[in-house]
Structure formats: structure tokens, C-alpha cells
Design a protein around this motif. Structure first.
Motif, PDB file in Angstrom:
ATOM      1  N   GLN A  44       0.796  -1.215   0.000  1.00 41.36           N
ATOM      2  CA  GLN A  44       0.000   0.000   0.000  1.00 41.36           C
ATOM      3  C   GLN A  44       0.835   1.276   0.000  1.00 41.36           C
ATOM      4  O   GLN A  44       0.670   2.152  -0.843  1.00 41.36           O
ATOM      5  CB  GLN A  44      -0.936  -0.006   1.211  1.00 41.36           C
ATOM      6  CG  GLN A  44      -1.995   1.076   1.194  1.00 41.36           C
ATOM      7  CD  GLN A  44      -3.098   0.804   0.197  1.00 41.36           C
ATOM      8  OE1 GLN A  44      -3.215  -0.299  -0.326  1.00 41.36           O
ATOM      9  NE2 GLN A  44      -3.918   1.807  -0.082  1.00 41.36           N
ATOM     10  N   ASN A  67       9.738  -2.040   0.923  1.00 37.05           N
ATOM     11  CA  ASN A  67       8.309  -2.160   1.226  1.00 37.05           C
ATOM     12  C   ASN A  67       7.879  -3.613   1.024  1.00 37.05           C
ATOM     13  O   ASN A  67       6.908  -3.906   0.347  1.00 37.05           O
ATOM     14  CB  ASN A  67       7.532  -1.211   0.285  1.00 37.05           C
ATOM     15  CG  ASN A  67       6.040  -1.237   0.506  1.00 37.05           C
ATOM     16  OD1 ASN A  67       5.564  -1.230   1.633  1.00 37.05           O
ATOM     17  ND2 ASN A  67       5.299  -1.272  -0.576  1.00 37.05           N
ATOM     18  N   GLY A 107       6.914  -6.030   3.193  1.00 42.09           N
ATOM     19  CA  GLY A 107       5.846  -6.643   3.955  1.00 42.09           C
ATOM     20  C   GLY A 107       6.292  -7.751   4.895  1.00 42.09           C
ATOM     21  O   GLY A 107       7.446  -7.821   5.319  1.00 42.09           O
ATOM     22  N   GLY A 142       5.883   0.276   6.097  1.00 40.28           N
ATOM     23  CA  GLY A 142       4.960  -0.824   6.352  1.00 40.28           C
ATOM     24  C   GLY A 142       5.469  -1.883   7.313  1.00 40.28           C
ATOM     25  O   GLY A 142       6.346  -1.651   8.144  1.00 40.28           O
ATOM     26  N   ASP A 143       4.913  -3.092   7.173  1.00 44.56           N
ATOM     27  CA  ASP A 143       5.170  -4.190   8.107  1.00 44.56           C
ATOM     28  C   ASP A 143       6.657  -4.481   8.280  1.00 44.56           C
ATOM     29  O   ASP A 143       7.108  -4.811   9.375  1.00 44.56           O
ATOM     30  CB  ASP A 143       4.508  -5.482   7.615  1.00 44.56           C
ATOM     31  CG  ASP A 143       3.004  -5.444   7.615  1.00 44.56           C
ATOM     32  OD1 ASP A 143       2.444  -4.359   7.857  1.00 44.56           O
ATOM     33  OD2 ASP A 143       2.391  -6.494   7.365  1.00 44.56           O
ATOM     34  N   GLU A 187       0.872  -3.427  11.996  1.00 42.55           N
ATOM     35  CA  GLU A 187       0.569  -4.187  10.787  1.00 42.55           C
ATOM     36  C   GLU A 187      -0.850  -3.934  10.288  1.00 42.55           C
ATOM     37  O   GLU A 187      -1.704  -4.830  10.264  1.00 42.55           O
ATOM     38  CB  GLU A 187       0.821  -5.672  11.054  1.00 42.55           C
ATOM     39  CG  GLU A 187       2.294  -5.963  11.306  1.00 42.55           C
ATOM     40  CD  GLU A 187       2.556  -7.316  11.918  1.00 42.55           C
ATOM     41  OE1 GLU A 187       1.576  -7.989  12.315  1.00 42.55           O
ATOM     42  OE2 GLU A 187       3.726  -7.715  12.038  1.00 42.55           O
ATOM     43  N   THR A 207      -2.998  -1.726   7.040  1.00 39.23           N
ATOM     44  CA  THR A 207      -2.858  -1.019   5.777  1.00 39.23           C
ATOM     45  C   THR A 207      -2.912   0.490   5.969  1.00 39.23           C
ATOM     46  O   THR A 207      -2.178   1.237   5.315  1.00 39.23           O
ATOM     47  CB  THR A 207      -3.953  -1.479   4.801  1.00 39.23           C
ATOM     48  OG1 THR A 207      -3.763  -2.864   4.507  1.00 39.23           O
ATOM     49  CG2 THR A 207      -3.913  -0.693   3.504  1.00 39.23           C
ATOM     50  N   SER A 239       0.411   1.826   6.784  1.00 35.02           N
ATOM     51  CA  SER A 239       1.276   1.908   5.611  1.00 35.02           C
ATOM     52  C   SER A 239       0.955   3.152   4.782  1.00 35.02           C
ATOM     53  O   SER A 239       1.856   3.784   4.222  1.00 35.02           O
ATOM     54  CB  SER A 239       1.120   0.645   4.756  1.00 35.02           C
ATOM     55  OG  SER A 239       2.040   0.638   3.689  1.00 35.02           O
ATOM     56  N   ASP A 251       2.655   5.858   6.527  1.00 36.03           N
ATOM     57  CA  ASP A 251       4.088   5.741   6.240  1.00 36.03           C
ATOM     58  C   ASP A 251       4.411   6.389   4.893  1.00 36.03           C
ATOM     59  O   ASP A 251       5.435   7.076   4.746  1.00 36.03           O
ATOM     60  CB  ASP A 251       4.511   4.273   6.213  1.00 36.03           C
ATOM     61  CG  ASP A 251       4.632   3.657   7.601  1.00 36.03           C
ATOM     62  OD1 ASP A 251       4.441   4.374   8.604  1.00 36.03           O
ATOM     63  OD2 ASP A 251       4.929   2.448   7.674  1.00 36.03           O
TER      64      ASP A 251
END
Length: 463
Positions: free
Chosen positions: A16, A144, A146, A313-314, A320, A322, A325, A328
Motif C-alpha cells: 500500500q 516495502n 511486507g 509498512g510491516d 501491521e 494497511t 502503511s 508511512d
């Protein structure tokens, strides 16, 4: 070795935050490359957020139809066609893929499908999915990548080929007995959905309660709701052996405080946490350091330990979700342009999409106690909100934390109808710094769930 291609920004992973940054920079005239190994748009539209909520909605429809007689609608026997459930979900994913491909085309950002790894500072080699290599160098690089589902080291678990949420959302049959290992957010969402589709479901939670990060009263209420729908919940259940194969027959042996137990089922779903996708991407070659858990080490501006390299993100330990993110992305976008946005001043809400849903923003009651922050607490059963009398959605409660020495709202938790939507109003009030009396005295439309704010805030103990 292929010739090096130079970009203003190379983004490793199309989740995302990364894709929003790519589209923004592309529209701004920058030359941008996004490397994605599998899912156009990342996991959210492909195998996580949207697909899971799509199937949760199908499960809610099945539940409402089975109980339609309560509302005066008489139906014949009801059964779930899991192939149709999966097909409906896949149609949505296909629409999302088309949307994403068009967004890349319109923005000018280049989507490169393949596996990327650093081979030097700000330099990524891509093994293309259709064969060949490309070598990309960026003035700036964003990681990014994840995370993925953690699989604990339990004897026999790997051989059992247990489901994660990804495989569970691809099932075209209904498990006769689904065993869910882990009673966190994903575990209870999926457990309730498959129970409503018609499976027998057992949740095995190693901890003392479901939703270990929530207040005990929230945990107990969702446990009561799930139990009322026929889901078996075992707490303090430590799995120590697995045998069989998920999809055929599987057995999980657990130790509890009372005794050892053997749980036999047809399918096994593992939902015990997440692991960052940082292995094998060449972080050492990039000069990017990881923390003790394997997540990318970043500062409050989301800069890594390597100059010109950011993370979103994650994978960098952000909560965690969306929506985190997305934030972010905003932080990195502005900081790339010379700004100074940070991660340590944001108020992050979240929703668990059970039925009823669970929502929280700010501190929980147990967090306040642990941090030694004095608070005043008010709690309102959902049965005291008049709209729930009309809809028969009386499960749950609202709970608010107000400062003991001032009138600031410090936290809000809710399990109840429309909890996520209701929470947004509290979040806005917290961001604005409104004293709780503003919501207590607000004129709120009747019949709405938010109408409960009056009695909820009206019961805040005096200072």
C-alpha cells in the motif's frame, strides 16, 4: 551482468505505502521503478485485507439468512457454496488488479514483476518472473516488502501443510472441523467466518485470553459471542505435536493447566503472528541493519541505517495495518521533499472485523494501569443504546478512558455494532484535543449507535 538502469526512486515491494509513493512520484515527473515478486498491488488487495473482508461478508450473509426467521423472513434449508464464495472474492481481486495496472500506466511509474535483492548500496538486481535479469540503481530506494505468516516450530506442523490465511481464503470446500491455532485478530475473524459457513471450529490459544493485547473484558465478551455461535475455545492450550495432513485429517496435541488433550479435525489454520520478509533481499549489501526480530531498523522519519534508503509498512515494524502503511507513505513522501514528519506522534486506530466488530483507539485500561497513568473509566452496554433494540444487536459495550486530572479522552474501546465507524468520531475528538464534555453534550442523531456517547460520557466519574 545486465547494464545498470538509473531511476530517481526504486521501490522494493508494491504494498500500500510503496505503490502510493510510486504513483505520487511518477505523476511528479520522477522516473520510478516498483519491483513486485507476486501480487500486483501487494497483499492487501490480493490475499489479505480485501479478500478476507469479502469472505467475512459472505459469512455474515449466511448467518443472517440462517437466522432470518427471527426477523420474520421464512427460508428453506441454507447451505454455503464455497466455490461461489471464492469466485465472488476472485472477481473483486481481478477488478483490483485492473485498477492497479491502470494506476501504474497513468502515473508513469514502472511495475517490474520479479524477485529483487540488493547487490550493493541503493542497487537492486531483479530476477524477472518471465526470465532474465535487470539491474536497477536509485537515487533513493524504499523497502516495502511486507511480512508473512509465522509458522511455529511444533513437531509435525510443517509436514501437516497447515493453512495460513492465504490458503484458507482459497478453499473451495467447507472444512468439516477447522482447528485454528492462535486466537489473535486474524484467528478469530476466520474462525467466526468458517463457523458461519457451516464448519465446526475449535480455537487453540496458548495465552490466557483471546486477543492478548486487549483488555480482559473485551476478550471475554468476544469469547462469549464466539461460544454462543458454537465455536470451541481452549485457552492456555500449548500445542506440542501435530500429525496428519490438513485437508484430510489432522490431530493437534496440547497441554493445558488441567491435562493433555488431543484435538482431531479435518483442517488446520495457523494464525500466530507475522515475520518480516527481510530474508534473502540482501540487506547486508545495502548497508541496512535489522533489529533483533528481523525487522528493518528505522528512525522516526522511516530512514534506515543506509543513506538514501527508506522503509515502509510491516517490514520495518510499523503496526501491521494497511492504514498505517498509508501514513508511512505520507511521512516518506514529505521527508523526501525536505519535511520532518515522524511516526512517534500519530494516533493509530484499528478494527477487528468480527461480528460484532471490535475497535480501539488510544490506550486500553490495562495499558494505563501498566504505565501508571491515572484515568477515569466509563462503560456502556450496547443494550443501553436504543438502536440495538431495533436491530437486535445488543452484544458488546463501549468503554472510554478520560484523564484523572483533566478532561482529555485518552482511549476508547468498543465491541458492538458499527464499532469501527463509531470509533472515528472519538478519534477525531482526540486529535482535536476536545474535552469529553463536548461529546457528552453533542446533539447526536436518533437512532444511531453514536447516540450512546451521551450516556457513556455522562457516566464519567467526576474529578
Amino acid at each position: 551482468m545486465p547494464q545498470t538502469e538509473h531511476f530517481d526512486c526504486v521501490i522494493l515491494g508494491s504494498g500500500q505505502g510503496g505503490k502510493l509513493l510510486a504513483w505520487h512520484l511518477g505523476r511528479s515527473g520522477k522516473r520510478v521503478a516498483v519491483v513486485e515478486r507476486r501480487w500486483v498491488g501487494g497483499s492487501c488487495p490480493a490475499v489479505a485485507c480485501l479478500p478476507s473482508k469479502n469472505e467475512l461478508w459472505s459469512a455474515r450473509v449466511a448467518h443472517l439468512v440462517r437466522h432470518a426467521a427471527k426477523y420474520g423472513t421464512i427460508t428453506d434449508a441454507v447451505k454455503t457454496d464455497m466455490r461461489k464464495v471464492r469466485s465472488r472474492k476472485q472477481d473483486m481481486i481481478d477488478r483490483e488488479v485492473a485498477f492497479h495496472l491502470n494506476a501504474y500506466k497513468e502515473s508513469g511509474a514502472e511495475l517490474i514483476m520479479g524477485g529483487g535483492r540488493f547487490v550493493g548500496p541503493k542497487t537492486v538486481q531483479v530476477a524477472l518472473n518471465d526470465g532474465g535479469l535487470r539491474l536497477l540503481a536509485g537515487k533513493e530506494v524504499v523497502i516495502n516488502v511486507g511480512s508473512h505468516a509465522a509458522i511455529p516450530s511444533i513437531p509435525g506442523l510443517e509436514e501437516a501443510r497447515a493453512l495460513t490465511h492465504i490458503e484458507a481464503l482459497e478453499l473451495d470446500y467447507l472444512p468439516s472441523h477447522l482447528i485454528v491455532l492462535g486466537g489473535g485478530y486474524v484467528g478469530i475473524e476466520m474462525a467466526q467466518a468458517f463457523r458461519r459457513f457451516g464448519s465446526r471450529v475449535t480455537i487453540l490459544e496458548p495465552g490466557r485470553q483471546l486477543l492478548g493485547r486487549e483488555d480482559h473484558d473485551i476478550s471475554e465478551e468476544i469469547r462469549r459471542v464466539l461460544g454462543g455461535e458454537g465455536i470451541d475455545v481452549l485457552l492456555n492450550a500449548l500445542p506440542y505435536a501435530v500429525s496428519g495432513v490438513s485437508g484430510d485429517a489432522v490431530t493437534v496435541k496440547v497441554r493445558t493447566a488441567e491435562a493433555e488433550r488431543t484435538i482431531e479435525g479435518s483442517d488446520l489454520l495457523v494464525t500466530v503472528g507475522r515475520v518480516a520478509n527481510t530474508s534473502g533481499i540482501g540487506v547486508d549489501e545495502a548497508g541496512v541493519q535489522l533489529d533483533a526480530r528481523g525487522f528493518i531498523q528505522v528512525d522516526e522519519r522511516l530512514q534506515t541505517t543506509a543513506s538514501g534508503v527508506w522503509a515502509i509498512g510491516d517490514c520495518c515494524g510499523s503496526p501491521e495495518f494497511t492504514h498505517v502503511s498509508v501514513d508511512d507513505f505520507r511521512i516518506v513522501r514529505d521527508n523526501m521533499a525536505g519535511g520532518n514528519r515522524r511516526t512517534d506522534d500519530r494516533l493509530i486506530p484499528y478494527v477487528v472485523f468480527t461480528d460484532p466488530p471490535i475497535a480501539r483507539v488510544g490506550m486500553s485500561e490495562e495499558e494505563a494501569k501498566r504505565l501508571g497513568i491515572p484515568v477515569r473509566v466509563s462503560k456502556l452496554p450496547m443494550s443501553h443504546v436504543l438502536r440495538t433494540e431495533a436491530t437486535d444487536e445488543t452484544d458488546g459495550f463501549m468503554k472510554v478512558l478520560v484523564g484523572a486530572n483533566d478532561d482529555r479522552i485518552l482511549g476508547f474501546s468498543m465491541i458492538g455494532s458499527e464499532a469501527g465507524e463509531v470509533m472515528v468520531a472519538i478519534q477525531a475528538a482526540m486529535i482535536a484535543g476536545l474535552p469529553f464534555q463536548k461529546l457528552r453534550d453533542a446533539v447526536i442523531a436518533h437512532l444511531t449507535i453514536a447516540e450512546g456517547f451521551g450516556p457513556l460520557f455522562g457516566s464519567v466519574p467526576p474529578r
